[in-house]
Write a protein that holds these residues in place. Structure first.
Motif: not given
Length: 92
Positions: A47, A50-53, A56, A69
């Protein structure tokens, strides 16, 4: 005399068997809990990736940050905290 020693030997053997048979289920449950925790960690890491870009990362003020999480594995809820350091994601 021989019967007394035989009876004591059997009692000791029965005590050992009782102790061993009592610890096996506890060891199995401990192992299963460790496996569930490891699965929760892997799910949280997926997760995270997938979320950290880049967007972010730009919003994070310091070089180190933490994300927590809530992950459900086999009906049990685990809270997994990932401590990370800012990174540059490689371009594909």
């Amino acid at each position: 005399m021989l019967y007394t020693e035989l009876i004591f030997s059997m009692i000791i053997l029965m005590l050992l068997l009782t102790i061993i048979s009592g610890t096996i289920p506890a060891q199995r449950e401990t192992l299963m809990e460790a496996i569930r925790q490891e699965r929760a960690q892997l799910i949280a890491e997926n997760i995270f990736w997938q979320e950290v870009d880049n967007e972010y990362l730009k919003s994070v003020q310091s070089d180190k940050f933490s994300i927590t999480y809530d992950v459900v594995v086999d009906g049990k809820k685990y809270k997994v905290t990932i401590n990370a350091i800012k990174f540059q994601r490689p371009q594909k």
